[in-house]
Design a protein around this motif. Structure first.
Motif, PDB file in Angstrom:
ATOM      1  N   LEU A 132       0.805  -1.210   0.000  1.00 44.27           N
ATOM      2  CA  LEU A 132       0.000   0.000   0.000  1.00 44.27           C
ATOM      3  C   LEU A 132       0.847   1.273   0.000  1.00 44.27           C
ATOM      4  O   LEU A 132       0.437   2.290  -0.544  1.00 44.27           O
ATOM      5  N   LEU A 133       2.041   1.205   0.610  1.00 51.14           N
ATOM      6  CA  LEU A 133       2.850   2.412   0.770  1.00 51.14           C
ATOM      7  C   LEU A 133       3.918   2.572  -0.307  1.00 51.14           C
ATOM      8  O   LEU A 133       4.498   3.649  -0.440  1.00 51.14           O
ATOM      9  N   LEU A 157     -16.006  -0.603  12.500  1.00 54.77           N
ATOM     10  CA  LEU A 157     -15.946  -0.392  11.058  1.00 54.77           C
ATOM     11  C   LEU A 157     -16.916  -1.350  10.374  1.00 54.77           C
ATOM     12  O   LEU A 157     -17.014  -2.519  10.751  1.00 54.77           O
ATOM     13  N   PRO A 158     -17.620  -0.886   9.353  1.00 53.24           N
ATOM     14  CA  PRO A 158     -18.537  -1.783   8.624  1.00 53.24           C
ATOM     15  C   PRO A 158     -17.812  -2.587   7.565  1.00 53.24           C
ATOM     16  O   PRO A 158     -16.691  -2.247   7.169  1.00 53.24           O
ATOM     17  N   PHE A 159     -18.432  -3.652   7.126  1.00 51.84           N
ATOM     18  CA  PHE A 159     -17.934  -4.360   5.945  1.00 51.84           C
ATOM     19  C   PHE A 159     -18.260  -3.512   4.722  1.00 51.84           C
ATOM     20  O   PHE A 159     -19.390  -3.057   4.541  1.00 51.84           O
ATOM     21  N   ASP A 160     -17.259  -3.287   3.863  1.00 53.99           N
ATOM     22  CA  ASP A 160     -17.486  -2.439   2.696  1.00 53.99           C
ATOM     23  C   ASP A 160     -16.499  -2.841   1.605  1.00 53.99           C
ATOM     24  O   ASP A 160     -15.295  -2.896   1.846  1.00 53.99           O
ATOM     25  N   PRO A 161     -16.973  -3.122   0.389  1.00 51.08           N
ATOM     26  CA  PRO A 161     -16.072  -3.474  -0.722  1.00 51.08           C
ATOM     27  C   PRO A 161     -15.060  -2.386  -1.053  1.00 51.08           C
ATOM     28  O   PRO A 161     -14.094  -2.645  -1.785  1.00 51.08           O
ATOM     29  N   VAL A 162     -15.247  -1.171  -0.534  1.00 50.62           N
ATOM     30  CA  VAL A 162     -14.289  -0.106  -0.803  1.00 50.62           C
ATOM     31  C   VAL A 162     -12.904  -0.462  -0.272  1.00 50.62           C
ATOM     32  O   VAL A 162     -11.889   0.018  -0.793  1.00 50.62           O
ATOM     33  N   ALA A 210      -6.005  -0.441  -5.663  1.00 47.10           N
ATOM     34  CA  ALA A 210      -5.424   0.835  -6.089  1.00 47.10           C
ATOM     35  C   ALA A 210      -4.150   1.173  -5.323  1.00 47.10           C
ATOM     36  O   ALA A 210      -3.515   2.188  -5.623  1.00 47.10           O
ATOM     37  N   ARG A 211      -3.789   0.336  -4.328  1.00 46.27           N
ATOM     38  CA  ARG A 211      -2.602   0.539  -3.492  1.00 46.27           C
ATOM     39  C   ARG A 211      -2.661   1.898  -2.790  1.00 46.27           C
ATOM     40  O   ARG A 211      -1.707   2.661  -2.761  1.00 46.27           O
ATOM     41  N   LYS A 212      -3.823   2.165  -2.177  1.00 49.27           N
ATOM     42  CA  LYS A 212      -4.030   3.405  -1.446  1.00 49.27           C
ATOM     43  C   LYS A 212      -4.559   3.108  -0.047  1.00 49.27           C
ATOM     44  O   LYS A 212      -5.183   2.074   0.195  1.00 49.27           O
ATOM     45  N   ALA A 213      -4.279   4.024   0.868  1.00 47.55           N
ATOM     46  CA  ALA A 213      -4.899   3.969   2.187  1.00 47.55           C
ATOM     47  C   ALA A 213      -6.342   4.438   2.070  1.00 47.55           C
ATOM     48  O   ALA A 213      -6.673   5.282   1.214  1.00 47.55           O
ATOM     49  N   LEU A 214      -7.215   3.915   2.904  1.00 45.02           N
ATOM     50  CA  LEU A 214      -8.628   4.273   2.839  1.00 45.02           C
ATOM     51  C   LEU A 214      -8.874   5.755   3.094  1.00 45.02           C
ATOM     52  O   LEU A 214      -9.879   6.312   2.649  1.00 45.02           O
TER      53      LEU A 214
END
Length: 290
Positions: free
Chosen positions: A44-45, A249-254, A261-265
């Motif tokens: 991710l980083l 935290l909810p379950f979310d496909p995001v 996308a190799r990004k932090a949420l």
């Protein structure tokens, strides 16, 4: 300085996702990935290594065939069946060798050396979120607890050198030696737990480990909406134990889309990322020792 370690009682709870988000939100910090057996924070980083160092640890026996008499005493003495006779002579299987040194000390010809093996590499890197210290053990290598301790020492030295006040660590899963090393000297452990009976059981084990080392615990319940009853049970456990519940935290496909996308949420607008921002703000208000 304060040391925050994100932990979990098991793998796959979302620990690295939380660590990446906090790494994005934190200021004046060194990022440290302490999961040296199977690291993934680098995905991710996308770190750019500035320094690469070999990690050398333990011992492995090596037979010098030019000096070996072929007597077989070493094979007879080896408690791990690591030495066997081949066409070329006696040889040591490095995967079986425990480095105890019996063969080297008792070889009548002095034909066995104990060598320190190259077990993996560790790195000092730059990322878009700041400096990062991380490592990777080679498959089958041990001493991950020792490597974790080395990474923490390097992260502290880097923080002092650059006058940074926070070390943010993505810890190892489970409760073994690497986790104990991860918690050594920590100011706060952030536990990420899934709302299942096994997830709660594994988390309570690592929470007990934190209590043993007097490290306060703040808890994030991930995918809490998939099992509200179990999430409520974990929340009650936190209240009874005196642990801080940062939130759910909810379950979310995001989450998967961010990984791809190799990004932090927290790098783009989404409900899970916004909740993580609230949790980081709540964490900042905790009375965490430095």
């Amino acid at each position: 300085m304060r040391e925050i370690v994100v932990i979990s009682g098991k793998g796959g709870t979302g620990k690295t996702t939380v660590s990446a988000a906090f790494a994005h939100l934190a200021e004046n910090k060194v990022i440290c990935d302490l999961d040296v057996d199977a690291p993934d924070l680098h995905i991710l980083l996308d770190p750019s290594p500035q320094e690469t160092h070999a990690f050398v640890s333990g011992h492995k026996a090596v037979i010098r065939r030019d000096a070996c008499l072929g007597c077989g005493k070493c094979a007879a003495l080896c408690a791990f069946d690591a030495i066997a006779l081949h066409k070329e002579g006696y040889a040591v299987d490095p995967l079986r060798c425990e480095g105890c040194g019996v063969c080297a000390h008792l070889c009548p010809a002095g034909a066995i050396d104990l060598e320190e093996p190259h077990c993996g590499d560790w790195y000092k890197s730059d990322t878009r979120f700041g400096p990062m210290v991380h490592a990777l053990l080679f498959p089958g290598q041990e001493n991950s607890g020792k490597l974790v301790s080395l990474l923490k020492a390097e992260a502290r030295a880097l923080a002092r050198e650059q006058n940074l006040d926070t070390i943010l660590c993505d810890g190892s899963p489970g409760v073994g030696c690497p986790v104990i090393s991860s918690l050594s000297g920590a100011s706060l452990a952030v536990g990420v737990v899934e709302p299942t009976p096994s997830g709660r059981h594994d988390f309570l084990r690592v929470a007990d480990l934190c209590r043993h080392f007097r490290v306060p615990v703040a808890v994030i319940i991930n995918k809490a909406d998939l099992n509200p009853e179990e999430a409520d049970a974990i929340a009650r456990e936190c209240e009874q134990r005196g642990d801080v519940l940062l939130g759910r935290l909810p379950f979310d496909p995001v989450v998967t889309r961010a990984m791809v996308a190799r990004k932090a949420l927290t790098e783009f607008d989404n409900p899970v990322g916004n909740r993580l921002k609230d949790m980081w703000s709540a964490l900042q208000k905790l009375n965490v020792r430095r």
